[in-house]
Structure formats: structure tokens, C-alpha cells
Design an enzyme around this catalytic site. Structure first.
Site, PDB file in Angstrom:
ATOM      1  N   CYS A  37       1.137 -10.284  64.600  1.00  0.00           N
ATOM      2  CA  CYS A  37       1.495  -9.022  65.276  1.00  0.00           C
ATOM      3  C   CYS A  37       2.613  -9.202  66.303  1.00  0.00           C
ATOM      4  O   CYS A  37       3.267  -8.233  66.662  1.00  0.00           O
ATOM      5  CB  CYS A  37       0.292  -8.442  66.005  1.00  0.00           C
ATOM      6  SG  CYS A  37      -1.202  -8.337  65.029  1.00  0.00           S
TER       7      CYS A  37
HETATM    8  O1  KQY Z   1      -2.119  -5.810  66.032  1.00  0.00           O
HETATM    9  C1  KQY Z   1      -1.097  -5.273  66.266  1.00  0.00           C
HETATM   10  N1  KQY Z   1      -0.188  -5.223  65.342  1.00  0.00           N
HETATM   11  C2  KQY Z   1      -0.805  -4.630  67.537  1.00  0.00           C
HETATM   12  C3  KQY Z   1      -1.967  -4.425  68.388  1.00  0.00           C
HETATM   13  C4  KQY Z   1      -1.596  -3.583  69.553  1.00  0.00           C
HETATM   14  C5  KQY Z   1      -2.674  -3.468  70.514  1.00  0.00           C
HETATM   15  C6  KQY Z   1      -2.261  -2.770  71.750  1.00  0.00           C
HETATM   16  N2  KQY Z   1      -3.226  -2.966  72.768  1.00  0.00           N
END
Ligand code: KQY
Length: 366
Positions: free
Chosen positions: A356
């Protein structure tokens, strides 16, 4: 940089697989006080370790705000490029461009609309305007033309491509009310085909339990080569995750990909549930109208959230007995790459993991 109003498929472009060669990787320096506990110091150290692991085999660019530029520059080695850019948080996978390429090796970006995983319906912060400009700014920085897909809400973590015409998504995320509520499933599928150059979309139903992105695919399932995936798995039928993983398994077992191959599924064990601790909650700032972490809350931990660099698999570790088994399985699936586990609790607290916080730039012929 030109803004393009055609579609990648019409121009002969498609999304390559992450396991194909890269020119580099983009990351964003963490600083948001309601995402990263105690001024983000532990998160910054973890992000720096991820960046250094990736930089062993490809160039890394770290985007950092004006306020954090000096800290990022000081905490990162000089071979990592630091570029000042405003963002709302640190999720490069979701707000940096999705890159597509053509057979000649030209690379272009896609600028989806980013609304913090659900906008005013169930988004995770407001505003998100700085994040929403990152894709165009990165294309400008790289001198790449950029497709305007701002009429469609999508994050990079919600799609996986095998580079040979198959894209994988979850219904829980792509059909969520906070993204494209006026589009039917067929219309969304058509959009994915037009922009990712895909011939087939595999729709999993669900992702990882308690994943606040509405269950991004990149936390539950990933292509390791065309026709083969790893799937986050638990054998514990009492665990709420069991039904979710089982549903993915059943769908994938029945599926063929765009080339007609049956999908080979490699189960990747999950760590035991990882939950927020009181002291961690106390280190997070509170923002009105935003979800806050609570003591004991289960986090969406999964080893599937790894990054495939040119020379390594940069994977999360959690201090769990399953760390070793997961690393071994990935080692067998990627024998040419070094397996680099990074202790990832401080990234996980922010709500995501190594995949992420990274976005690969495919190798281009320029
Ligand atoms: O997992 C993701 N791609 C992003 C997670 C964002 C979480 C914001 N608190």
C-alpha cells in the site's frame, strides 16, 4: 506532460504485472498525526527500511512535504531521491498513478479520482485534495503522458494485473457505495477493461476482515506469475477471516484467466490476529468526524501485502510464528529474488502495509 482523453486500451496500452521489470518505485513519507502514532517516528523508520530494501535493486523516489523534507532527507540514504510534494497521507499505491505501457515499451500514467477510500460515505479522511493531485504531479515529474480517468473513483490497491489480460478485484471494494455508486458492475468492469487493457476481470467477493479500504484485493490475493496467485489463508474455521478466504478460494478454483488457464492457488498463512494496544491508540491524534483506532481493534494484517522489486520480495513480518512459513513459501515462488522481511506493525497501524505504501514504475523504452 499531456493529459490524454482517450483510453489506454484504444491506444494499445495495458497494465503490466508487478513481477515484470521496473524503472523504479514511488513512496510517500509518513507524517499524518491521526495515522502514525507518536509523531510517526516508528513509521518513518519502517518506511525508510522498506525504501532501502527496494533500493537494493531499483530506484526509489520518496515524496515528502515541505515540513518533512529535511527529516526525510536525513533519515534516508543519498541514493534515495527525495522530492518535495504535498499529500494528505502516505499511500502511494492508492494516489500515485497506475502505470500502463504498450508493446513498444512506452509508459503512461492513469489519474483516477481519489476520495480517501469512500469519500463522504465511508472515507477515512477529509479533505483528500492533495492526494488527488499526486498522480498528475508524478507523471509531470517523470515526463509521462497521463490519462484523465477522474470520472472514476479507484485506488491502485484495489486492482492486480497479471500483465496478460487478467485483472483481479474485490466486489466489496469496487461495488462499495462510496466509490462509483451510479455505475453497475458491468459498467465498472468495462471501465477496468478500457483503462487497464484487460480482457477479463476476476471478481473476488471479499478481502481481509476489518480492512478499512473496503477490502482491497492487494491485501488478500496477488499474482505471482500469469495463472498463479497467492491467497491469504487461515485453517481456523472459527476466525471471521475463514469465510472470506474460503469464498476467494472457491471463486478462484472455478475461474480461468484471460488466456484460458486454470488458476493455481498458493495459500499463504495469515498471522494470528494482530490488535491495537492502548498505548498505540494514545499516540494517535484525534480528528473530528474521522474513524479512530480503539484498544483491541483487529488490524488487517496479511503477508500478501508484499512488494515485488526487481531483485526482491519486500514482505511484512509481524513477529508471528507464521512469518517464517510465509517467507519460505514466497521464497519458493520467487526463487530469483531475495526475500526481505520488514517488521511492519508500525505500517499496519496506519491501516495498510508494504504494498500500500509503494507504487512501481514499469520499465520503459524511452
Ligand atoms: O491499504 C491501503 N491501500 C491504504 C490504507 C489507508 C488507511 C488509511 N488510514
Amino acid at each position: 506532460m499531456k493529459i490524454l482523453h482517450t483510453t489506454p486500451a484504444a491506444d494499445g496500452f495495458f497494465m503490466p504485472a508487478e513481477f515484470e521489470e521496473h524503472d523504479g518505485c514511488f513512496m510517500i513519507w509518513p507524517e499524518r498525526a491521526d495515522s502514525w502514532q507518536y509523531g510517526g517516528i516508528a513509521a518513518k523508520k519502517a518506511f525508510a527500511k522498506v525504501a532501502m530494501a527496494i533500493a537494493k535493486s531499483e530506484e526509489v523516489t520518496m515524496l515528502a512535504s515541505a515540513a518533512e523534507y529535511d527529516t526525510a532527507r536525513r533519515m534516508l540514504p543519498e541514493y534515495i531521491r527525495v522530492v518535495e510534494m504535498s499529500t494528505d497521507d502516505a499511500w502511494a499505491r492508492d494516489c500515485a498513478p497506475t502505470f500502463v505501457k504498450n508493446k513498444e515499451g512506452e509508459v503512461r500514467g492513469i489519474d483516477w479520482y481519489f476520495n480517501a477510500w469512500g469519500g463522504l460515505v465511508d472515507g477515512l479522511y477529509f479533505p483528500w485534495d492533495k492526494d488527488n493531485k499526486v498522480a498528475r504531479k508524478v507523471c509531470d515529474l517523470e515526463r509521462l503522458d497521463c490519462y484523465d480517468a477522474r470520472d472514476f473513483v479507484l485506488e491502485g490497491g484495489s486492482i492486480h494485473s497479471d500483465g496478460e489480460g487478467t485483472v483481479m478485484v474485490t466486489e466489496a471494494c469496487l461495488l462499495s457505495k462510496g466509490r462509483n455508486p451510479d455505475m453497475t458492475k458491468d459498467e465498472i468492469e468495462e471501465k477496468l477493461k478500457q483503462y487497464l487493457g484487460a480482457k477479463k476481470v476476476i471478481w473476488l467477493e471479499r478481502g481481509i476482515y476489518n480492512d478499512e479500504t473496503n477490502e482491497h484485493v492487494d491485501n488478500i490475493c496477488a499474482f505471482v506469475k500469469p495463472g498463479e496467485v497467492v491467497l491469504a489463508w487461515t485453517d481456523d474455521e472459527e476466525d471471521p477471516q475463514y469465510e472470506l478466504s474460503k469464498s476467494c478460494y472457491d471463486i478462484l478454483s472455478q475461474e480461468t484467466d484471460a488466456c484460458g488457464r486454470k488458476i493455481v492457488i498458493h495459500k499463504l498463512p495469515l498471522p494470528k490476529p494482530i490488535c491495537m494496544q492502548k498505548e498505540e491508540c494514545e499516540g494517535l491524534a484525534w480528528m473530528e468526524d474521522e474513524p479512530t483506532r480503539t484498544d483491541g481493534e483487529r488490524l488487517a494484517a496479511s503477508y500478501v501485502n508484499f512488494y515485488i522489486s526487481n531483485g526482491a520480495i519486500v514482505m511484512p513480518s509481524f513477529g508471528d510464528p507464521a512469518d517464517h512459513a510465509a517467507a519460505e513459501i514466497l521464497g519458493e515462488l520467487f526463487p530469483e529474488r531475495e526475500i526481505i522481511p520488514i517488521s511492519a506493525r508500525d505500517i499496519l497501524i496506519g491501516g495498510g502495509n508494504i504494498h500500500c505504501i509503494t507504487q512501481q514504475l514499469p520499465k520503459a523504452v524511452r
